[in-house]
Design a protein around this motif. Structure first.
Motif, mmCIF file in Angstrom:
data_model
loop_
_atom_site.group_PDB
_atom_site.id
_atom_site.type_symbol
_atom_site.label_atom_id
_atom_site.label_comp_id
_atom_site.label_asym_id
_atom_site.label_seq_id
_atom_site.Cartn_x
_atom_site.Cartn_y
_atom_site.Cartn_z
ATOM 1 N N VAL A 91 36.037 32.879 40.348
ATOM 2 C CA VAL A 91 36.911 34.126 40.273
ATOM 3 C C VAL A 91 35.890 35.355 39.784
ATOM 4 N N LEU A 92 35.215 34.916 38.497
ATOM 5 C CA LEU A 92 34.222 35.997 38.134
ATOM 6 C C LEU A 92 33.250 36.258 39.222
ATOM 7 N N PHE A 93 32.616 35.490 39.944
ATOM 8 C CA PHE A 93 31.863 35.644 41.185
ATOM 9 C C PHE A 93 32.605 36.707 41.957
ATOM 10 N N ALA A 94 33.840 36.115 42.436
ATOM 11 C CA ALA A 94 34.632 37.120 43.406
ATOM 12 C C ALA A 94 34.844 38.315 43.010
ATOM 13 N N HIS A 95 34.942 38.866 41.723
ATOM 14 C CA HIS A 95 35.079 40.009 41.174
ATOM 15 C C HIS A 95 33.934 40.866 40.906
ATOM 16 N N CYS A 96 32.769 40.274 40.932
ATOM 17 C CA CYS A 96 31.520 41.070 40.816
ATOM 18 C C CYS A 96 31.381 41.944 42.085
ATOM 19 N N ASP A 97 31.654 41.835 43.148
ATOM 20 C CA ASP A 97 31.538 42.527 44.434
ATOM 21 C C ASP A 97 32.458 43.755 44.194
ATOM 22 N N ILE B 209 33.693 45.145 41.651
ATOM 23 C CA ILE B 209 33.418 45.985 40.606
ATOM 24 C C ILE B 209 32.106 46.639 40.723
ATOM 25 N N LEU B 210 31.121 46.309 41.234
ATOM 26 C CA LEU B 210 29.963 46.967 41.730
ATOM 27 C C LEU B 210 30.072 48.033 42.909
ATOM 28 N N TYR B 211 30.695 47.626 43.750
ATOM 29 C CA TYR B 211 30.586 48.256 45.072
ATOM 30 C C TYR B 211 31.873 48.639 45.426
ATOM 31 N N PHE C 242 35.825 52.767 32.073
ATOM 32 C CA PHE C 242 35.265 52.623 33.120
ATOM 33 C C PHE C 242 35.372 53.595 34.451
ATOM 34 N N SER C 243 35.723 54.779 33.892
ATOM 35 C CA SER C 243 36.095 55.954 34.701
ATOM 36 C C SER C 243 35.042 56.170 35.705
ATOM 37 N N GLU C 244 33.758 55.595 35.550
ATOM 38 C CA GLU C 244 32.707 55.977 36.647
ATOM 39 C C GLU C 244 32.738 54.840 37.372
ATOM 40 N N ASN C 245 33.097 53.672 37.270
ATOM 41 C CA ASN C 245 33.044 52.492 38.169
ATOM 42 C C ASN C 245 33.803 52.845 39.444
ATOM 43 N N PRO C 246 33.503 52.188 40.643
ATOM 44 C CA PRO C 246 34.287 52.388 41.694
ATOM 45 C C PRO C 246 35.721 51.771 41.473
ATOM 46 N N ASN D 172 41.162 45.253 33.257
ATOM 47 C CA ASN D 172 41.252 43.539 33.353
ATOM 48 C C ASN D 172 42.082 43.414 34.623
ATOM 49 N N GLY D 173 41.572 43.531 35.921
ATOM 50 C CA GLY D 173 42.067 43.371 37.008
ATOM 51 C C GLY D 173 42.820 41.856 37.191
ATOM 52 N N SER D 174 42.500 40.948 36.503
ATOM 53 C CA SER D 174 43.051 39.503 36.545
ATOM 54 C C SER D 174 44.430 39.476 36.078
#
Length: 259
Positions: free
Chosen positions: A22-28, A30-32, A140-144, A149-151
């Motif tokens: 799940v952590l791996f799935a959230h990386c994409d 969160i970053l993009y 996290f206002s500058e994140n896409p 905590n989306g989970s």
């Protein structure tokens, strides 16, 4: 006892692996963000995340059904579920909202602590049943994606499933079993109804289709416990095997809107 202990350890290993997935799935995202231009990365991480979440809910259905069957007490079931959710949730929320939030937020501390959004987030996450909040002011206002905590969406779904299972069990305990119906048969009927709901959603499921999908997976976990420990009737076992075929079909559908 050793057998049960070994099984619990196996479940812990599986849950650890799926948590990493799940952590791996959230990386994409969160970053993009959700509209990732790296198609292959988005697809792989998304598929891994969906399967990991399904495994979590299947294990949850198995263990929760084990709890209510062995204890044979609705009050114990409710108390156990509250202990399962609330202590860790409250500690996490206090740390995130009142310790980490002011540090990470782009707002001044006094502006953050006096913003109604801060307390709305805390209260909505505490009460769970009406859904979860995801954003804190300036965090996290500058994140896409601005989710803190989306989970948390999965906790809301799990609590709803706890309530449904408790209602099914108490209905069976007080009324349905008097006409010779096993609890496993009640679970199978619910699985059929859930599958029928999923089949009616078509190729563009609404947000509730994701909930029905996870409900089916949760019930599959319940059915697996009953197969291995309670009801070994051939018809019940066959129905559970057929349900795995349905799971394979459901996993092929992209339920992008779980929450």
């Amino acid at each position: 006892m050793k057998k049960n202990g070994a099984m619990e350890n196996n479940f812990n290993i599986i849950k650890l692996i799926t948590a990493i997935a799940v952590l791996f799935a959230h990386c994409d995202p969160i970053l993009y963000g959700r509209n990732n231009q790296i198609d292959w990365l988005s697809r792989v991480s998304g598929d891994v995340g969906y399967v990991a979440v399904d495994i979590f809910f299947c294990i949850s259905g198995y263990l929760v059904t084990k709890s209510i069957i062995l204890r044979d007490s609705l009050s114990h079931y409710i108390f156990s579920r509250l202990l399962r959710i609330y202590p860790a949730l409250i500690v996490m929320l206090v740390i995130v909202v009142f310790l980490m939030g002011p540090i990470v937020s782009s707002l001044p501390i006094d502006a953050y602590l006096t913003n109604t959004m801060t307390y709305n987030y805390f209260l909505k996450c505490i009460f769970i049943i009406k859904g979860m909040a995801y954003e804190l002011p300036g965090v996290f206002s500058e994140n896409p994606l601005h989710a803190v905590n989306g989970s948390l969406w999965s906790i809301h779904k799990e609590v709803v499933f706890y309530i449904i299972l408790g209602c099914l069990w108490i209905s069976w305990r007080l009324f349905i079993r008097k006409v010779g119906v096993d609890f496993g048969q009640v679970i199978l009927v619910m699985m059929v109804l859930t599958a029928a709901l999923l089949a009616s959603t078509g190729i563009e499921p609404a947000w509730w289709a994701g909930s029905a999908h996870l409900m089916f997976i949760f019930l599959e976990g319940s059915a697996l416990y009953l197969v291995f420990h309670q009801d070994r009737k051939p018809v019940f076992i066959l129905a559970c095997l057929l349900s795995f075929i349905l799971i394979g079909y459901f996993l092929s559908i992209d339920f992008a809107a779980y929450n």
